[in-house]
Structures are given as structure tokens and as C-alpha cells.
Design a protein around this motif. Structure first.
Motif, PDB file in Angstrom:
ATOM      1  N   ILE A  49       8.488  -1.365   2.779  1.00 48.60           N
ATOM      2  CA  ILE A  49       7.319  -1.753   1.988  1.00 48.60           C
ATOM      3  C   ILE A  49       6.894  -3.147   2.442  1.00 48.60           C
ATOM      4  O   ILE A  49       7.739  -4.037   2.587  1.00 48.60           O
ATOM      5  CB  ILE A  49       7.673  -1.822   0.480  1.00 48.60           C
ATOM      6  CG1 ILE A  49       8.133  -0.469  -0.043  1.00 48.60           C
ATOM      7  CG2 ILE A  49       6.515  -2.383  -0.331  1.00 48.60           C
ATOM      8  CD1 ILE A  49       7.050   0.563  -0.148  1.00 48.60           C
ATOM      9  N   ILE A  50       5.609  -3.335   2.674  1.00 46.63           N
ATOM     10  CA  ILE A  50       5.119  -4.681   2.977  1.00 46.63           C
ATOM     11  C   ILE A  50       3.802  -4.928   2.242  1.00 46.63           C
ATOM     12  O   ILE A  50       3.075  -3.999   1.917  1.00 46.63           O
ATOM     13  CB  ILE A  50       4.921  -4.941   4.486  1.00 46.63           C
ATOM     14  CG1 ILE A  50       3.836  -4.033   5.073  1.00 46.63           C
ATOM     15  CG2 ILE A  50       6.228  -4.811   5.247  1.00 46.63           C
ATOM     16  CD1 ILE A  50       3.423  -4.444   6.480  1.00 46.63           C
ATOM     17  N   VAL A  51       3.534  -6.186   1.982  1.00 51.67           N
ATOM     18  CA  VAL A  51       2.226  -6.637   1.516  1.00 51.67           C
ATOM     19  C   VAL A  51       1.598  -7.325   2.722  1.00 51.67           C
ATOM     20  O   VAL A  51       2.187  -8.239   3.296  1.00 51.67           O
ATOM     21  CB  VAL A  51       2.341  -7.608   0.318  1.00 51.67           C
ATOM     22  CG1 VAL A  51       0.969  -8.147  -0.066  1.00 51.67           C
ATOM     23  CG2 VAL A  51       3.018  -6.918  -0.860  1.00 51.67           C
ATOM     24  N   GLN A  52       0.420  -6.846   3.116  1.00 53.51           N
ATOM     25  CA  GLN A  52      -0.179  -7.345   4.347  1.00 53.51           C
ATOM     26  C   GLN A  52      -1.700  -7.286   4.258  1.00 53.51           C
ATOM     27  O   GLN A  52      -2.265  -6.695   3.338  1.00 53.51           O
ATOM     28  CB  GLN A  52       0.330  -6.515   5.522  1.00 53.51           C
ATOM     29  CG  GLN A  52       0.120  -7.095   6.884  1.00 53.51           C
ATOM     30  CD  GLN A  52       0.501  -8.555   7.018  1.00 53.51           C
ATOM     31  OE1 GLN A  52      -0.400  -9.394   7.037  1.00 53.51           O
ATOM     32  NE2 GLN A  52       1.783  -8.887   7.088  1.00 53.51           N
ATOM     33  N   GLU A  53      -2.356  -7.883   5.232  1.00 53.15           N
ATOM     34  CA  GLU A  53      -3.818  -7.918   5.271  1.00 53.15           C
ATOM     35  C   GLU A  53      -4.413  -6.516   5.328  1.00 53.15           C
ATOM     36  O   GLU A  53      -3.900  -5.630   6.010  1.00 53.15           O
ATOM     37  CB  GLU A  53      -4.286  -8.707   6.511  1.00 53.15           C
ATOM     38  CG  GLU A  53      -5.794  -8.763   6.619  1.00 53.15           C
ATOM     39  CD  GLU A  53      -6.290  -9.625   7.754  1.00 53.15           C
ATOM     40  OE1 GLU A  53      -7.336  -9.279   8.324  1.00 53.15           O
ATOM     41  OE2 GLU A  53      -5.643 -10.641   8.057  1.00 53.15           O
ATOM     42  N   ASN A  54      -5.527  -6.332   4.603  1.00 55.12           N
ATOM     43  CA  ASN A  54      -6.209  -5.033   4.572  1.00 55.12           C
ATOM     44  C   ASN A  54      -7.621  -5.094   5.163  1.00 55.12           C
ATOM     45  O   ASN A  54      -8.347  -4.113   5.093  1.00 55.12           O
ATOM     46  CB  ASN A  54      -6.279  -4.492   3.141  1.00 55.12           C
ATOM     47  CG  ASN A  54      -7.118  -5.361   2.235  1.00 55.12           C
ATOM     48  OD1 ASN A  54      -7.650  -6.390   2.629  1.00 55.12           O
ATOM     49  ND2 ASN A  54      -7.237  -4.962   0.988  1.00 55.12           N
ATOM     50  N   ALA A  55      -8.004  -6.219   5.754  1.00 54.19           N
ATOM     51  CA  ALA A  55      -9.384  -6.365   6.230  1.00 54.19           C
ATOM     52  C   ALA A  55      -9.540  -5.983   7.701  1.00 54.19           C
ATOM     53  O   ALA A  55     -10.440  -5.229   8.047  1.00 54.19           O
ATOM     54  CB  ALA A  55      -9.864  -7.798   6.006  1.00 54.19           C
ATOM     55  N   ASP A  56      -8.683  -6.486   8.540  1.00 50.22           N
ATOM     56  CA  ASP A  56      -8.806  -6.250   9.980  1.00 50.22           C
ATOM     57  C   ASP A  56      -7.688  -5.316  10.433  1.00 50.22           C
ATOM     58  O   ASP A  56      -6.518  -5.702  10.422  1.00 50.22           O
ATOM     59  CB  ASP A  56      -8.718  -7.579  10.728  1.00 50.22           C
ATOM     60  CG  ASP A  56      -8.913  -7.439  12.230  1.00 50.22           C
ATOM     61  OD1 ASP A  56      -8.955  -6.292  12.736  1.00 50.22           O
ATOM     62  OD2 ASP A  56      -9.011  -8.486  12.902  1.00 50.22           O
ATOM     63  N   PRO A  57      -8.004  -4.096  10.847  1.00 47.09           N
ATOM     64  CA  PRO A  57      -6.966  -3.147  11.256  1.00 47.09           C
ATOM     65  C   PRO A  57      -6.171  -3.614  12.473  1.00 47.09           C
ATOM     66  O   PRO A  57      -5.075  -3.112  12.724  1.00 47.09           O
ATOM     67  CB  PRO A  57      -7.741  -1.857  11.556  1.00 47.09           C
ATOM     68  CG  PRO A  57      -9.159  -2.255  11.698  1.00 47.09           C
ATOM     69  CD  PRO A  57      -9.348  -3.529  10.932  1.00 47.09           C
TER      70      PRO A  57
END
Length: 138
Positions: A49-57
Motif C-alpha cells: 500500500i502506498i500514498v502517492q501522487e495522482n496527477a502525473d502518471p
């Protein structure tokens, strides 16, 4: 203080990132709590599980490339009974996390504007993964 728990079942498409943010938000909102803490725990050793950026693939692509460089297939691993992708998957899972906690503020997960929660599948083939959710709050 109240608490709620569930097991979230997530089908992956094989190696890569599965955004589970909307499913988490839906379940949390259904609990009717305003303040609290959501804890997630993946019940597997070759996914994380990670929390990461969702804007730039490109961020996720670069992360996957980095994981591959850190734990490549074909290296001389002792553990090889489950395929060439298994031991690298265990290493990648060890380098990330099996769980995380996200505050609940005013009825919403306190994720930043560009943050999403991802299940990271480190194995090549699709799997059904289980994530234990625990919400403590009021």
C-alpha cells in the motif's frame, strides 16, 4: 468513540498500481463518522500500500521502473519456487509498506490535493488482494 472494520477485496491486473482511493472514501463516508483515523493493512507479502501522487502518471511509471532496478527479475535469489517474479515482489513489498493510517477530518480522508492511495501489485499476473480496514472515530 466508535469503530468499524471490513475487508476490502481488490482485483489487480498484474504488476502495477491500483487506485483504491474512491473505494476507501465510499466506505469511510458510509460509516457516518466525522473525526477519526483509518488504518489500512494489506494481507499479503508480495503487494503493498502506498500514498502517492495522482496527477502525473509518469510518477507511477518512474516508481515502477525504480522498483525494477532495485529488485530485478533474474537475479540469483535463493527463493525461486513460486516463479521469477516472486522474490523480487517480496523485496519490493519490504521496501514499501504493508499498511498506513489516514486521518479523518470533518468526515473526509485528509489526503492532500495530489494524493491517492494505491495497492501496488508486485507480481506479474493478476491477483485478488485483501486489505483490512479499521476506522476509529466519532
Amino acid at each position: 468513540m466508535r469503530q468499524a472494520t471490513t475487508i476490502l477485496s481488490v482485483r489487480t491486473n498484474g504488476r502495477g498500481f491500483t487506485d483504491i482511493t474512491a473505494r476507501l472514501r465510499g466506505w469511510v463516508e458510509g460509516q457516518g463518522m466525522r473525526e477519526g483515523l483509518l488504518t489500512l493493512f494489506i494481507r499479503h507479502t508480495s503487494a503493498s500500500i502506498i500514498v502517492q501522487e495522482n496527477a502525473d502518471p509518469d510518477v507511477l511509471s518512474d516508481l515502477m521502473d525504480a522498483f525494477e532496478r532495485l529488485a530485478p527479475r533474474g537475479a540469483p535469489y535463493r527463493h525461486s519456487t513460486e516463479g521469477t517474479d516472486d522474490m523480487p515482489a517480496h523485496i519490493k513489498a519490504a521496501l514499501t509498506v504493508a499498511g498506513t493510517s489516514i486521518p479523518l477530518i470533518d468526515g473526509h480522508l485528509a489526503l492532500g490535493t495530489w494524493q491517492a492511495v494505491y495497492l501496488v501489485e508486485h507480481r506479474d499476473r493478476p491477483h485478488t488482494r485483501e486489505i483490512a480496514l479499521h476506522l476509529l472515530g466519532e
